[in-house]
Design an enzyme around this catalytic site. Structure first.
Site, short mmCIF file in Angstrom:
data_model
loop_
_atom_site.label_atom_id
_atom_site.label_comp_id
_atom_site.label_asym_id
_atom_site.label_seq_id
_atom_site.Cartn_x
_atom_site.Cartn_y
_atom_site.Cartn_z
N LYS A 299 -2.58 6.49 1.60
CA LYS A 299 -2.54 6.91 2.92
C LYS A 299 -1.61 8.03 3.20
O LYS A 299 -0.39 7.68 3.09
CB LYS A 299 -2.05 5.80 3.70
N ARG B 160 0.79 -1.22 0.01
CA ARG B 160 0.03 -0.01 -0.15
C ARG B 160 0.80 1.31 -0.08
O ARG B 160 0.66 2.19 -0.51
CB ARG B 160 -0.94 -0.14 1.25
N GLU C 7 -16.46 6.37 3.71
CA GLU C 7 -15.72 5.72 4.94
C GLU C 7 -15.65 6.81 6.16
O GLU C 7 -16.31 8.07 5.79
CB GLU C 7 -14.47 5.13 4.71
C1 LIG Z 1 -5.45 3.60 7.41
C2 LIG Z 1 -6.88 3.92 7.23
C3 LIG Z 1 -7.75 2.79 7.39
C4 LIG Z 1 -7.53 1.60 8.10
O1 LIG Z 1 -6.88 0.89 7.44
P1 LIG Z 1 -5.82 -0.33 7.98
O2 LIG Z 1 -5.10 -0.96 7.08
O3 LIG Z 1 -7.19 -1.49 8.43
O4 LIG Z 1 -5.39 0.15 9.20
C5 LIG Z 1 -9.27 3.09 6.83
N1 LIG Z 1 -9.39 4.40 6.27
C6 LIG Z 1 -8.43 5.62 6.32
C7 LIG Z 1 -8.74 6.79 5.59
C8 LIG Z 1 -6.89 5.14 6.67
O5 LIG Z 1 -6.00 6.10 6.60
#
Ligand SMILES: *Cc1c(COP(=O)(O)O)cnc(C)c1O
Length: 341
Positions: free
Chosen positions: A184, A82, A220
């Site tokens: 991210k 990722r 989300e």
């Molecule tokens: C990090 C994150 C998540 C959760 O991802 P995981 O890999 O399960 O920790 C969900 N949404 C956003 C916007 C994030 O930055």
């Protein structure tokens, strides 16, 4: 190995400096060998790319102690992959995936005394990240970057059990179509701060963001993906190119299908159907699943049948199975647990 004298049960989610961190620098088109260092501070030029134009990406994961005393991390290869996607989108050099995993392993090993004991509910949070470090004043990608990994012990996400939370439909957008919602990057968080402070001021725990193009579909929250459970026990999660592909959510969907024999669907989820679901949860590394009891849309309340006292029954099963796999009570799919020592 002697553990640090920390009150593990009462740790919060804050930064506590640990002994070692991993650093690798990218210069003249290549990454150096990288090393563990002691200095927790970074010195950089006042005009560093990250400071001016926010060229930075990160990951979040945890190390913890399983029942049989091993220190493990959960699917770090997916965090590595990722981060590659995140870096490419911000025109940053890719940190090789095998080196990412190795850097995480080295950093956790060097800070093993801070990995909380089994049963404490606490974990060692791991933060890999990367940023442009040379001076950049005209808008362009930096030429030099730093990749770092630090760790910090954090407490159990829910003290005294997971109570369902109340979320509100946000008037702000999190991600534009064809924007950066799927990576991210710190920039996604900077612009979500006003929205979350506003939600908190209005008495809500979190924001539900809708798709910014039509404002009809569930996306989300600021930092966690949604799962919904239908009244006939199907596990549904929004499909969208503008949400961050949560590793926890992907793991939960796998567990739902392959361990619990539930039907799973990744598809558009219209806000109009939220009222028909039986359960709702938020998925992310920190909490694994936070149950949602209520969604409020401008004063209109949607209360899930699972209520405000405890997780819904299917959410609980998913939670127990995934945390059972993580903690070593339930056999993990091949490659999910990376044993550090
Ligand atoms: C990090 C994150 C998540 C959760 O991802 P995981 O890999 O399960 O920790 C969900 N949404 C956003 C916007 C994030 O930055």
């Amino acid at each position: 190995m002697e553990k640090k004298n920390i009150d593990w049960e009462n740790l919060g989610f804050g930064y506590i400096q640990t002994d070692k961190r991993y650093v690798s620098n990218f210069k003249d088109g290549k990454w150096d060998d990288g090393a563990l260092i002691d200095d927790a501070n970074i010195t950089m030029n006042e005009c560093a790319g990250v400071l001016q134009y926010a060229q930075t990406v990160f990951e979040g994961m945890k190390a913890y102690t399983t029942e049989d005393g091993r220190i493990v991390t959960f699917r770090p290869d997916l965090n590595a992959a990722r981060m590659v996607d995140s870096a490419k989108r911000l025109e940053m050099p890719v940190f090789p995936e095998d080196r990412f995993v190795d850097a995480v392993v080295q950093t956790v090993k060097a800070n093993a005394a801070y990995v909380p004991p089994y049963g404490s509910g606490a974990t060692l949070y791991i933060r890999p990240y990367m940023f442009g470090i040379n001076p950049v004043i005209g808008v362009k990608p930096a030429d030099e970057y730093q990749f770092r990994v630090f760790t910090t012990p954090v407490g159990p996400y829910f003290k005294g059990g997971a109570k369902p939370i109340t979320i509100c439909v946000s008037d702000f957008d999190r991600a534009a179509p064809h924007g950066t919602g799927h990576i991210k990057a710190g920039l996604n968080y900077a612009m979500s701060l006003h929205a979350i402070v506003t939600a908190h001021a209005n008495g809500f725990d979190e924001n539900m963001y809708l798709d910014s193009a039509t404002r009809t579909k569930v996306e989300e929250t600021g930092g966690a993906n949604f799962i919904f459970i239908t009244k006939d026990n199907k596990v549904v999660t929004p499909h969208s190119n503008t949400i961050l592909p949560s590793i926890t959510r992907r793991s939960i969907m796998y567990v739902a299908e392959h361990y619990l024999g539930l039907e799973v669907e990744e598809r558009d989820v219209y806000f109009d159907e939220v009222k028909d679901f039986a359960e709702c949860g938020l998925c992310g590394t920190a909490a694994v699943i936070s149950p949602v009891g209520k969604v409020v849309d401008h004063g209109k309340e949607i209360c899930f049948p699972s209520g405000m006292e405890k997780m819904g029954p299917i959410t609980q099963k998913l939670y127990d199975t995934l945390t059972g796999i993580q903690m070593g009570h339930i056999e993990a799919p091949e490659g999910w647990l990376k044993v550090i020592e």
